[in-house]
Design a protein around this motif. Structure first.
Motif, PDB file in Angstrom:
ATOM      1  N   ALA A 143     -25.721   0.412  -0.012  1.00  0.00           N
ATOM      2  CA  ALA A 143     -25.879   1.879  -0.140  1.00  0.00           C
ATOM      3  C   ALA A 143     -27.304   2.337   0.525  1.00  0.00           C
ATOM      4  CB  ALA A 143     -26.446   2.017  -1.649  1.00  0.00           C
ATOM      5  N   GLY A 144     -27.866   1.243   1.637  1.00  0.00           N
ATOM      6  CA  GLY A 144     -28.861   1.635   2.251  1.00  0.00           C
ATOM      7  C   GLY A 144     -30.407   1.395   1.863  1.00  0.00           C
ATOM      8  N   TYR A 145     -30.551   0.762   0.958  1.00  0.00           N
ATOM      9  CA  TYR A 145     -31.724   0.318   0.305  1.00  0.00           C
ATOM     10  C   TYR A 145     -32.226  -0.983   0.792  1.00  0.00           C
ATOM     11  CZ  TYR A 145     -30.696   4.721  -2.618  1.00  0.00           C
ATOM     12  OH  TYR A 145     -30.368   5.787  -2.841  1.00  0.00           O
ATOM     13  N   GLN A 146     -33.579  -1.272   0.842  1.00  0.00           N
ATOM     14  CA  GLN A 146     -34.062  -2.524   1.221  1.00  0.00           C
ATOM     15  C   GLN A 146     -34.667  -2.928  -0.121  1.00  0.00           C
ATOM     16  OE1 GLN A 146     -34.027  -4.100   3.924  1.00  0.00           O
ATOM     17  NE2 GLN A 146     -35.107  -5.958   2.762  1.00  0.00           N
ATOM     18  N   VAL A 147     -33.817  -4.213  -0.684  1.00  0.00           N
ATOM     19  CA  VAL A 147     -34.470  -4.829  -1.834  1.00  0.00           C
ATOM     20  C   VAL A 147     -35.342  -5.973  -1.247  1.00  0.00           C
ATOM     21  CG1 VAL A 147     -33.660  -6.160  -3.680  1.00  0.00           C
ATOM     22  CG2 VAL A 147     -32.232  -4.411  -2.959  1.00  0.00           C
ATOM     23  N   GLU A 148     -36.562  -5.903  -1.815  1.00  0.00           N
ATOM     24  CA  GLU A 148     -37.627  -6.724  -1.196  1.00  0.00           C
ATOM     25  C   GLU A 148     -37.257  -8.199  -1.866  1.00  0.00           C
ATOM     26  OE1 GLU A 148     -41.472  -5.149  -1.633  1.00  0.00           O
ATOM     27  OE2 GLU A 148     -41.042  -3.557  -0.792  1.00  0.00           O
ATOM     28  N   ALA A 205     -27.360   0.640 -11.052  1.00  0.00           N
ATOM     29  CA  ALA A 205     -26.081  -0.258 -10.936  1.00  0.00           C
ATOM     30  C   ALA A 205     -25.610  -0.930 -12.065  1.00  0.00           C
ATOM     31  CB  ALA A 205     -26.462  -1.066  -9.664  1.00  0.00           C
ATOM     32  N   GLY A 206     -24.350  -1.175 -12.266  1.00  0.00           N
ATOM     33  CA  GLY A 206     -23.732  -1.582 -13.472  1.00  0.00           C
ATOM     34  C   GLY A 206     -23.094  -2.964 -12.930  1.00  0.00           C
ATOM     35  N   LEU A 207     -23.261  -4.106 -14.142  1.00  0.00           N
ATOM     36  CA  LEU A 207     -22.440  -5.256 -13.766  1.00  0.00           C
ATOM     37  C   LEU A 207     -21.655  -5.580 -15.052  1.00  0.00           C
ATOM     38  CD1 LEU A 207     -22.249  -7.933 -12.007  1.00  0.00           C
ATOM     39  CD2 LEU A 207     -24.338  -8.770 -13.156  1.00  0.00           C
ATOM     40  N   ASP A 208     -20.473  -6.171 -14.740  1.00  0.00           N
ATOM     41  CA  ASP A 208     -19.685  -6.645 -16.112  1.00  0.00           C
ATOM     42  C   ASP A 208     -19.751  -8.020 -16.031  1.00  0.00           C
ATOM     43  OD1 ASP A 208     -19.071  -4.025 -16.881  1.00  0.00           O
ATOM     44  OD2 ASP A 208     -17.262  -4.057 -15.503  1.00  0.00           O
ATOM     45  N   ASP A 243     -37.780   1.245  -0.316  1.00  0.00           N
ATOM     46  CA  ASP A 243     -37.805  -0.210  -0.557  1.00  0.00           C
ATOM     47  C   ASP A 243     -38.194  -0.469  -1.884  1.00  0.00           C
ATOM     48  OD1 ASP A 243     -38.025  -0.368   2.164  1.00  0.00           O
ATOM     49  OD2 ASP A 243     -39.790   0.099   2.634  1.00  0.00           O
ATOM     50  N   LEU A 244     -37.260  -1.257  -2.539  1.00  0.00           N
ATOM     51  CA  LEU A 244     -37.026  -1.428  -3.850  1.00  0.00           C
ATOM     52  C   LEU A 244     -37.692  -3.035  -4.465  1.00  0.00           C
ATOM     53  CD1 LEU A 244     -33.842   0.144  -4.584  1.00  0.00           C
ATOM     54  CD2 LEU A 244     -35.942   1.016  -4.545  1.00  0.00           C
ATOM     55  N   ARG A 245     -38.601  -2.895  -4.960  1.00  0.00           N
ATOM     56  CA  ARG A 245     -39.163  -4.516  -5.485  1.00  0.00           C
ATOM     57  C   ARG A 245     -39.048  -4.633  -7.088  1.00  0.00           C
ATOM     58  NH1 ARG A 245     -45.501  -6.196  -5.118  1.00  0.00           N
ATOM     59  NH2 ARG A 245     -44.957  -8.446  -5.910  1.00  0.00           N
ATOM     60  N   PHE A 246     -39.021  -3.543  -7.649  1.00  0.00           N
ATOM     61  CA  PHE A 246     -39.134  -3.666  -9.210  1.00  0.00           C
ATOM     62  C   PHE A 246     -37.967  -2.819  -9.796  1.00  0.00           C
ATOM     63  CE2 PHE A 246     -43.583  -4.313  -8.145  1.00  0.00           C
ATOM     64  CZ  PHE A 246     -43.928  -5.269  -9.046  1.00  0.00           C
ATOM     65  N   VAL A 298     -25.643  -7.298  -7.554  1.00  0.00           N
ATOM     66  CA  VAL A 298     -26.285  -5.674  -7.595  1.00  0.00           C
ATOM     67  C   VAL A 298     -27.165  -5.820  -6.283  1.00  0.00           C
ATOM     68  CG1 VAL A 298     -27.960  -4.446  -8.995  1.00  0.00           C
ATOM     69  CG2 VAL A 298     -26.187  -6.052 -10.239  1.00  0.00           C
ATOM     70  N   VAL A 299     -27.772  -6.860  -5.904  1.00  0.00           N
ATOM     71  CA  VAL A 299     -28.622  -6.835  -4.592  1.00  0.00           C
ATOM     72  C   VAL A 299     -27.595  -6.157  -3.571  1.00  0.00           C
ATOM     73  CG1 VAL A 299     -29.871  -7.948  -2.611  1.00  0.00           C
ATOM     74  CG2 VAL A 299     -30.239  -8.582  -5.527  1.00  0.00           C
ATOM     75  N   ARG A 300     -26.476  -6.848  -3.323  1.00  0.00           N
ATOM     76  CA  ARG A 300     -25.423  -6.331  -2.479  1.00  0.00           C
ATOM     77  C   ARG A 300     -25.013  -4.992  -2.552  1.00  0.00           C
ATOM     78  NH1 ARG A 300     -22.413 -10.186   0.609  1.00  0.00           N
ATOM     79  NH2 ARG A 300     -23.577 -12.043   0.950  1.00  0.00           N
ATOM     80  N   LEU A 301     -25.015  -4.336  -3.535  1.00  0.00           N
ATOM     81  CA  LEU A 301     -24.682  -2.931  -3.892  1.00  0.00           C
ATOM     82  C   LEU A 301     -25.783  -2.091  -3.311  1.00  0.00           C
ATOM     83  CD1 LEU A 301     -23.005  -3.099  -7.422  1.00  0.00           C
ATOM     84  CD2 LEU A 301     -21.759  -2.505  -5.234  1.00  0.00           C
ATOM     85  N   PHE A 302     -27.184  -2.269  -3.615  1.00  0.00           N
ATOM     86  CA  PHE A 302     -28.140  -1.530  -3.485  1.00  0.00           C
ATOM     87  C   PHE A 302     -28.096  -1.579  -1.867  1.00  0.00           C
ATOM     88  CE2 PHE A 302     -29.953  -1.910  -7.603  1.00  0.00           C
ATOM     89  CZ  PHE A 302     -30.121  -0.611  -7.947  1.00  0.00           C
ATOM     90  N   ARG A 303     -28.297  -2.772  -1.141  1.00  0.00           N
ATOM     91  CA  ARG A 303     -28.177  -3.003   0.414  1.00  0.00           C
ATOM     92  C   ARG A 303     -26.950  -2.241   1.115  1.00  0.00           C
ATOM     93  NH1 ARG A 303     -30.405  -9.139   0.674  1.00  0.00           N
ATOM     94  NH2 ARG A 303     -32.412  -8.928  -0.030  1.00  0.00           N
TER      95      ARG A 303
END
Length: 293
Positions: A228-233, A160-163, A187-190, A221-226
């Motif tokens: 997309a269906g991923y769980q950010v721990e 994921a990119g961030l400007d 489930d993403l932590r790192f 970026v946390v919102r983008l991953f969530r």
């Protein structure tokens, strides 16, 4: 004489009150911006949906200005001019109120910038002993921040990119999740802040060194991953290969607030000259009338 001294103290107290108001507003919006919640997240989501891009620095500065207006109305509430009050006296009072309001804004913005600088200086540093984090093995629930080396598999397809913009300077940062071999990637932590990729890193396994920060993943970026269906721990950990990327969001806010404080101070100084000019006009005219009589 006593009443004039009391008026000056009260005017000084109102200036300090407005400065505290603006500082609190700036810090509150900073908390919302860094955690990407509240009104900052609502405006960001609207910008993403309508124009396809997010302007966090502009949003922050604009909201600081907008939410400072209630403080101005609270501490420098406009007063109706009495029927017998001379136009010159009313003009003098309005000019002095504006001068003190701009001085309070300058103090508040400078105070907020100073607090952000202190927070930025407290971020993890590159110095110290480095810890090794092997994601193929059990990892403690709580890790210390600072120098670290992460060993695992980087998921480039989920980057994921961030400007980040600051006036004429533009920066782009990329973040990708890191997992151990054979671990599920839901489930993403790192995460790792990516340097330019090379063929060796794209082969799969890697060991990358940098500065580890707890909950260092930007809220956008946390919102983008969530989404997309991923769980950010919680907490998440980000390895910043470029430590400047960790400090950049704070630096952009400090620069914007400092510029705002300087502009407000310059406006207050210009207004001070106008106040003195009006004051001379008011008090010189009666003396001229008496001398001519």
């Amino acid at each position: 004489m006593v009443s004039r001294t009391r008026q000056r103290r009260w005017a000084g107290a109102k200036t300090v009150g407005l400065a505290i108001w603006i500082a609190l507003v700036s810090l509150f919006l900073l908390w919302q911006a860094t955690s990407y919640r509240g009104i900052m997240s609502l405006i960001g989501e609207w910008q993403f949906n309508v124009i396809g891009r997010h302007y966090p620095t502009f949003n922050y500065v604009f909201l600081v200005f907008l939410l400072s207006l209630p403080g101005y109305l609270l501490f420098f509430r406009p007063r109706k001019r009495a029927t017998a009050e001379r136009l010159e006296a009313a003009t003098f009072r309005s000019a002095r109120v504006l001068m003190k309001a701009m001085l309070g804004a300058a103090i508040g913005l400078a105070g907020a910038a100073l607090i952000i600088v202190i927070v930025m200086l407290s971020l993890p540093r590159e110095s110290g002993s480095s810890q090794l984090i092997d994601l193929s093995k059990p990892v403690p629930a709580v890790l210390s921040e600072g120098p670290a080396t992460i060993s695992g598999h980087i998921l480039y397809e989920r980057t994921a990119g961030l400007d980040e913009d600051m006036l004429l300077v533009h920066r782009n940062y990329r973040f990708a999740p890191v997992t151990g071999a054979g671990q599920p990637g839901t489930d993403l932590r790192f995460f790792v802040q990516l340097p330019p990729a090379d063929d060796q890193s794209r082969d799969g396994a890697f060991a990358m060194s940098g500065v580890l920060k707890r909950n260092g993943l930007p809220g956008e970026v946390v919102r983008l991953f969530r989404y997309a269906g991923y769980q950010v721990e919680e907490p998440n950990y980000v390895l910043f290969v470029e430590p400047s990327a960790m400090r950049w969001p704070y630096l952009t806010l400090v620069v914007q607030l400092a510029i705002g404080a300087i502009l407000a101070l310059l406006f207050a100084l210009v207004q001070r000259r106008r106040v003195r000019h009006i004051d001379r006009q008011i008090h010189v005219k009666p003396l001229e009338t008496l001398s001519s009589a």
